[in-house]
Design a protein around this motif. Structure first.
Motif, PDB file in Angstrom:
ATOM      1  N   THR A 112      -9.219  -6.573  68.109  1.00 53.59           N
ATOM      2  CA  THR A 112      -9.441  -5.133  68.252  1.00 53.59           C
ATOM      3  C   THR A 112     -10.380  -4.615  67.171  1.00 53.59           C
ATOM      4  O   THR A 112     -11.299  -3.842  67.448  1.00 53.59           O
ATOM      5  CB  THR A 112      -8.094  -4.385  68.197  1.00 53.59           C
ATOM      6  N   ARG A 113     -10.164  -5.061  65.932  1.00 50.90           N
ATOM      7  CA  ARG A 113     -11.032  -4.632  64.831  1.00 50.90           C
ATOM      8  C   ARG A 113     -12.478  -5.061  65.069  1.00 50.90           C
ATOM      9  O   ARG A 113     -13.415  -4.285  64.883  1.00 50.90           O
ATOM     10  CB  ARG A 113     -10.519  -5.204  63.507  1.00 50.90           C
ATOM     11  N   THR A 116     -13.932  -2.862  67.842  1.00 47.67           N
ATOM     12  CA  THR A 116     -14.116  -1.493  67.341  1.00 47.67           C
ATOM     13  C   THR A 116     -15.330  -1.406  66.427  1.00 47.67           C
ATOM     14  O   THR A 116     -16.139  -0.483  66.541  1.00 47.67           O
ATOM     15  CB  THR A 116     -12.851  -1.020  66.601  1.00 47.67           C
ATOM     16  N   GLU A 117     -15.461  -2.362  65.515  1.00 48.86           N
ATOM     17  CA  GLU A 117     -16.616  -2.361  64.610  1.00 48.86           C
ATOM     18  C   GLU A 117     -17.919  -2.492  65.385  1.00 48.86           C
ATOM     19  O   GLU A 117     -18.909  -1.841  65.063  1.00 48.86           O
ATOM     20  CB  GLU A 117     -16.484  -3.489  63.583  1.00 48.86           C
ATOM     21  N   ILE A 119     -18.463  -1.486  68.479  1.00 47.54           N
ATOM     22  CA  ILE A 119     -18.694  -0.208  69.161  1.00 47.54           C
ATOM     23  C   ILE A 119     -19.201   0.838  68.183  1.00 47.54           C
ATOM     24  O   ILE A 119     -20.134   1.596  68.469  1.00 47.54           O
ATOM     25  CB  ILE A 119     -17.412   0.256  69.878  1.00 47.54           C
ATOM     26  N   GLU A 120     -18.598   0.884  66.982  1.00 48.47           N
ATOM     27  CA  GLU A 120     -19.003   1.872  65.982  1.00 48.47           C
ATOM     28  C   GLU A 120     -20.418   1.625  65.456  1.00 48.47           C
ATOM     29  O   GLU A 120     -21.110   2.569  65.090  1.00 48.47           O
ATOM     30  CB  GLU A 120     -17.997   1.892  64.824  1.00 48.47           C
ATOM     31  N   ARG A 121     -20.857   0.367  65.436  1.00 45.04           N
ATOM     32  CA  ARG A 121     -22.240   0.082  65.021  1.00 45.04           C
ATOM     33  C   ARG A 121     -23.228   0.690  66.015  1.00 45.04           C
ATOM     34  O   ARG A 121     -24.326   1.073  65.647  1.00 45.04           O
ATOM     35  CB  ARG A 121     -22.477  -1.425  64.934  1.00 45.04           C
ATOM     36  N   ASP A 122     -22.825   0.744  67.276  1.00 43.07           N
ATOM     37  CA  ASP A 122     -23.646   1.345  68.334  1.00 43.07           C
ATOM     38  C   ASP A 122     -25.068   0.798  68.302  1.00 43.07           C
ATOM     39  O   ASP A 122     -26.045   1.544  68.379  1.00 43.07           O
ATOM     40  CB  ASP A 122     -23.636   2.870  68.194  1.00 43.07           C
ATOM     41  N   ASN A 123     -25.171  -0.509  68.171  1.00 44.38           N
ATOM     42  CA  ASN A 123     -26.477  -1.167  68.112  1.00 44.38           C
ATOM     43  C   ASN A 123     -26.820  -1.702  69.496  1.00 44.38           C
ATOM     44  O   ASN A 123     -26.148  -2.603  70.004  1.00 44.38           O
ATOM     45  CB  ASN A 123     -26.437  -2.306  67.096  1.00 44.38           C
ATOM     46  N   ASP A 126     -26.906  -5.467  69.931  1.00 41.89           N
ATOM     47  CA  ASP A 126     -25.708  -6.309  69.875  1.00 41.89           C
ATOM     48  C   ASP A 126     -25.470  -6.903  71.259  1.00 41.89           C
ATOM     49  O   ASP A 126     -25.563  -6.211  72.272  1.00 41.89           O
ATOM     50  CB  ASP A 126     -24.468  -5.483  69.481  1.00 41.89           C
TER      51      ASP A 126
END
Length: 183
Positions: A112-113, A116-117, A119-123, A126
């Protein structure tokens, strides 16, 4: 790494050692060929060096981590003793439900971490591959064969645990493989 590519845990007590969140995080930190002192590992895991030394010694007793010779003889670095860890069927059967739930719960938190990381980078560059097959009906022999196929596919990238041997455009990736019985 050592000559062992996979460490197979056969004793349920060894699995208890892994059913701790700090030790799971330590597996992540030491993954990919990292070599860390207790102080460096403690800093990354957010605990004291003495607590980390305790966790490292507990994992060492079951052959999960090992000491590495240091350049100057003063530092006491550690690394994983194998590139992957497998839990034998016999050991799985001997695990109490609370230990299994703790081990799996910590694993799910790590997955999950990671997601989540990402998704939060929103690159937009990726690239993630998430495959959920769902339920398959497999014999024990077919299950073993599927595990071998995945293991063989990953073995083609054995040298990629070390960031120094990776191509310049390579990015660290977390690879997860679960093959769980449902009934």
């Amino acid at each position: 790494m050592t000559e062992r590519r996979t460490l197979t845990l056969t004793d349920p007590r060894a699995i208890r050692v892994l059913a701790h969140e700090v030790r799971q995080q330590l597996l992540d930190e030491l993954g990919g060929g990292e070599v860390l002192t207790a102080t460096e590992a403690a800093r990354r895991c957010g605990i004291t060096p003495s607590a980390m030394s305790y966790h490292l010694r507990a994992m060492q007793r079951w052959g999960i981590v090992e000491r590495v010779d240091s350049q100057d003889g003063r530092e006491r670095p550690w690394r994983l003793a194998a590139e992957s860890i497998k839990i034998s069927d016999a050991a799985s059967a001997g695990i109490p439900a609370n230990v299994a739930n703790s081990l799996l719960g910590t694993f799910i938190k790590r997955v999950t971490r990671t997601v989540t990381e990402m998704i939060e980078r929103d690159n937009p560059e990726d690239h993630a591959s998430i495959t959920q097959v769902g339920g398959l009906y497999l014999t024990d022999q077919e299950t073993d064969e599927l595990d071998r196929v995945v293991s063989d596919a990953l073995s083609g990238f054995e040298d990629r645990h070390d960031p120094h041997s990776a191509p310049p455009d390579a990015h660290k990736r977390d690879i997860y493989w679960l093959n769980l019985p449902r009934e």
